[in-house]
Design a protein around this motif. Structure first.
Motif, PDB file in Angstrom:
ATOM      1  N   MET A 123       7.720  17.227  11.111  1.00 12.35           N
ATOM      2  CA  MET A 123       6.633  16.875  10.193  1.00 12.35           C
ATOM      3  C   MET A 123       7.032  17.208   8.760  1.00 12.35           C
ATOM      4  O   MET A 123       6.736  16.455   7.840  1.00 12.35           O
ATOM      5  N   GLU A 124       7.738  18.324   8.596  1.00 13.49           N
ATOM      6  CA  GLU A 124       8.161  18.713   7.256  1.00 13.49           C
ATOM      7  C   GLU A 124       9.094  17.643   6.658  1.00 13.49           C
ATOM      8  O   GLU A 124       8.987  17.284   5.499  1.00 13.49           O
ATOM      9  N   LYS A 125       9.994  17.138   7.520  1.00 14.43           N
ATOM     10  CA  LYS A 125      10.932  16.113   7.028  1.00 14.43           C
ATOM     11  C   LYS A 125      10.228  14.782   6.786  1.00 14.43           C
ATOM     12  O   LYS A 125      10.572  14.021   5.898  1.00 14.43           O
ATOM     13  N   ARG A 126       9.267  14.480   7.637  1.00 19.72           N
ATOM     14  CA  ARG A 126       8.661  13.138   7.571  1.00 19.72           C
ATOM     15  C   ARG A 126       7.517  13.026   6.571  1.00 19.72           C
ATOM     16  O   ARG A 126       7.235  11.927   6.090  1.00 19.72           O
ATOM     17  N   ARG A 127       6.858  14.136   6.323  1.00 22.42           N
ATOM     18  CA  ARG A 127       5.668  14.088   5.467  1.00 22.42           C
ATOM     19  C   ARG A 127       5.894  13.362   4.123  1.00 22.42           C
ATOM     20  O   ARG A 127       5.074  12.549   3.716  1.00 22.42           O
ATOM     21  N   PRO A 128       7.028  13.632   3.417  1.00 25.41           N
ATOM     22  CA  PRO A 128       7.225  12.932   2.135  1.00 25.41           C
ATOM     23  C   PRO A 128       7.218  11.407   2.275  1.00 25.41           C
ATOM     24  O   PRO A 128       6.774  10.705   1.377  1.00 25.41           O
ATOM     25  N   PHE A 129       7.687  10.917   3.402  1.00 26.18           N
ATOM     26  CA  PHE A 129       7.648   9.461   3.624  1.00 26.18           C
ATOM     27  C   PHE A 129       6.215   9.026   3.914  1.00 26.18           C
ATOM     28  O   PHE A 129       5.709   8.078   3.324  1.00 26.18           O
ATOM     29  N   TYR A 130       5.564   9.736   4.832  1.00 23.17           N
ATOM     30  CA  TYR A 130       4.187   9.376   5.194  1.00 23.17           C
ATOM     31  C   TYR A 130       3.273   9.400   3.968  1.00 23.17           C
ATOM     32  O   TYR A 130       2.358   8.593   3.846  1.00 23.17           O
ATOM     33  N   GLU A 131       3.543  10.355   3.085  1.00 20.45           N
ATOM     34  CA  GLU A 131       2.645  10.505   1.933  1.00 20.45           C
ATOM     35  C   GLU A 131       2.816   9.410   0.877  1.00 20.45           C
ATOM     36  O   GLU A 131       2.084   9.377  -0.102  1.00 20.45           O
ATOM     37  N   LYS A 132       3.751   8.520   1.101  1.00 25.93           N
ATOM     38  CA  LYS A 132       3.853   7.364   0.202  1.00 25.93           C
ATOM     39  C   LYS A 132       2.801   6.311   0.547  1.00 25.93           C
ATOM     40  O   LYS A 132       2.691   5.284  -0.109  1.00 25.93           O
ATOM     41  N   ALA A 133       2.059   6.545   1.637  1.00 27.19           N
ATOM     42  CA  ALA A 133       1.024   5.576   2.046  1.00 27.19           C
ATOM     43  C   ALA A 133      -0.038   5.465   0.969  1.00 27.19           C
ATOM     44  O   ALA A 133      -0.299   6.433   0.246  1.00 27.19           O
ATOM     45  N   ARG A 134      -0.658   4.294   0.883  1.00 27.10           N
ATOM     46  CA  ARG A 134      -1.701   4.099  -0.125  1.00 27.10           C
ATOM     47  C   ARG A 134      -2.885   5.020   0.175  1.00 27.10           C
ATOM     48  O   ARG A 134      -3.501   5.557  -0.723  1.00 27.10           O
ATOM     49  N   TYR A 135      -3.204   5.235   1.442  1.00 31.85           N
ATOM     50  CA  TYR A 135      -4.321   6.123   1.808  1.00 31.85           C
ATOM     51  C   TYR A 135      -3.931   7.109   2.884  1.00 31.85           C
ATOM     52  O   TYR A 135      -3.145   6.805   3.781  1.00 31.85           O
TER      53      TYR A 135
ATOM     54  N   VAL B  47     -12.899   2.079   8.424  1.00 32.36           N
ATOM     55  CA  VAL B  47     -13.600   0.850   8.034  1.00 32.36           C
ATOM     56  C   VAL B  47     -14.180   1.008   6.628  1.00 32.36           C
ATOM     57  O   VAL B  47     -14.020   0.121   5.776  1.00 32.36           O
ATOM     58  N   SER B  48     -14.820   2.159   6.340  1.00 29.67           N
ATOM     59  CA  SER B  48     -15.384   2.336   4.984  1.00 29.67           C
ATOM     60  C   SER B  48     -14.284   2.309   3.936  1.00 29.67           C
ATOM     61  O   SER B  48     -14.448   1.735   2.855  1.00 29.67           O
ATOM     62  N   LEU B  49     -13.177   2.952   4.248  1.00 30.21           N
ATOM     63  CA  LEU B  49     -12.058   2.966   3.308  1.00 30.21           C
ATOM     64  C   LEU B  49     -11.597   1.542   2.995  1.00 30.21           C
ATOM     65  O   LEU B  49     -11.393   1.181   1.826  1.00 30.21           O
ATOM     66  N   LEU B  50     -11.472   0.739   4.023  1.00 32.02           N
ATOM     67  CA  LEU B  50     -10.996  -0.630   3.821  1.00 32.02           C
ATOM     68  C   LEU B  50     -12.023  -1.462   3.071  1.00 32.02           C
ATOM     69  O   LEU B  50     -11.671  -2.237   2.180  1.00 32.02           O
ATOM     70  N   LYS B  51     -13.307  -1.274   3.420  1.00 29.17           N
ATOM     71  CA  LYS B  51     -14.325  -2.065   2.752  1.00 29.17           C
ATOM     72  C   LYS B  51     -14.405  -1.706   1.265  1.00 29.17           C
ATOM     73  O   LYS B  51     -14.571  -2.565   0.412  1.00 29.17           O
ATOM     74  N   ALA B  52     -14.240  -0.398   0.961  1.00 27.50           N
ATOM     75  CA  ALA B  52     -14.308   0.045  -0.425  1.00 27.50           C
ATOM     76  C   ALA B  52     -13.121  -0.487  -1.240  1.00 27.50           C
ATOM     77  O   ALA B  52     -13.155  -0.483  -2.466  1.00 27.50           O
ATOM     78  N   ASN B  53     -12.085  -0.891  -0.562  1.00 23.91           N
ATOM     79  CA  ASN B  53     -10.874  -1.323  -1.288  1.00 23.91           C
ATOM     80  C   ASN B  53     -10.567  -2.800  -1.131  1.00 23.91           C
ATOM     81  O   ASN B  53      -9.435  -3.224  -1.355  1.00 23.91           O
ATOM     82  N   GLN B  54     -11.552  -3.570  -0.729  1.00 20.95           N
ATOM     83  CA  GLN B  54     -11.308  -5.008  -0.520  1.00 20.95           C
ATOM     84  C   GLN B  54     -11.135  -5.755  -1.823  1.00 20.95           C
ATOM     85  O   GLN B  54     -11.733  -5.386  -2.811  1.00 20.95           O
TER      86      GLN B  54
END
Ligand code: S3P
Length: 168
Positions: free
Chosen positions: A136-148, A161-168
Motif C-alpha cells: 500500500m505504501e508503494k501503491r498509494r502515490p499512484f492511487y492518489e492520482k485519481a480524480r476522486y 452516485v452523489s459524487l458522480l452527479k455533483a461532477n456531471q
C-alpha cells in the motif's frame, strides 16, 4: 461517461462497479475477467507461464482497449494503476475513483480470497498484513492520482452516485 474504479485488492471495486453500472445504466467491465476472456487464460496461469511482467503487459493492452469504449464502468485490478503510464491513460480517458478502504477491512476480505490472487496466495495472516502495509505504501502515490478518493471501512454506492452527479 467512462469511470474507472481503482484501489487495492479486496477494496470492493468489482462489487461496487456492478452495483453502479446497474444504477447508472452503464456497462460493467471487470478488467481481470476481460483479460482472461481475451487471452483464454486465467490470471494465475498467466503469472505462472509469463511472470508478473507478462501479466502487466497484457493488463496494459486491455486497459488501452477498454479506454476507447463508451458508457462503461471499469473495475481495474489492484496493480493496474501502478505500471506504465496507466494512471495517465485512465485520467485522460475517464473519471477515476480510488476506493481507499482501511487495512483491517482489506485483511478480512483477502484472508478468504487468496487462491485466485497470485501475489498473496499461501500467505499467513501475518504475512498478508505485512504485504498489504508494504504494498500500500508503494501503491498509494499512484492511487492518489485519481480524480476522486473515497475513504472508509465500507464505501457505499450512494456516496459514489452523489459524487458522480455533483461532477456531471
Ligand atoms: C493484482 C490484483 C488482482 C489481479 C492480479 C494482480 C495486484 O486484481 O489483477 O492478481 O497486483 O494487486 P484485484 O484487485 O481485483 O484482486
Amino acid at each position: 461517461m467512462r469511470i474507472f474504479l481503482i484501489g487495492f485488492m479486496g477494496s470492493g471495486k468489482s462489487t461496487m462497479g456492478r452495483a453502479l453500472a446497474s444504477e447508472l445504466k452503464l456497462d460493467f467491465i471487470d478488467l481481470d475477467s476481460f483479460l482472461e476472456e481475451k487471452y483464454y487464460k486465467t490470471i494465475p496461469q498467466i503469472f505462472a507461464e509469463e511472470g508478473e511482467d507478462g501479466f502487466r503487459r497484457k493488463e496494459r493492452n486491455v486497459l488501452e482497449e477498454v479506454s476507447a469504449f463508451d458508457n462503461i464502468i471499469v473495475a481495474t485490478g489492484g496493480g493496474a494503476p501502478c505500471f506504465f503510464d496507466n494512471m495517465d491513460l485512465m485520467n485522460n480517458s475517464g473519471f477515476c475513483i480510488f476506493l481507499d478502504v482501511d487495512k483491517e477491512s482489506l485483511i478480512n476480505r483477502l484472508i478468504h480470497a487468496k487462491i485466485d490472487r497470485p501475489l498473496i496466495k499461501g500467505k499467513t495472516l501475518e504475512e498478508l498484513e505485512g504485504f498489504i502495509e508494504g504494498m500500500m505504501e508503494k501503491r498509494r502515490p499512484f492511487y492518489e492520482k485519481a480524480r476522486y478518493i473515497l475513504k472508509g471501512k465500507e464505501i457505499r454506492i450512494d456516496q459514489v452516485v452523489s459524487l458522480l452527479k455533483a461532477n456531471q
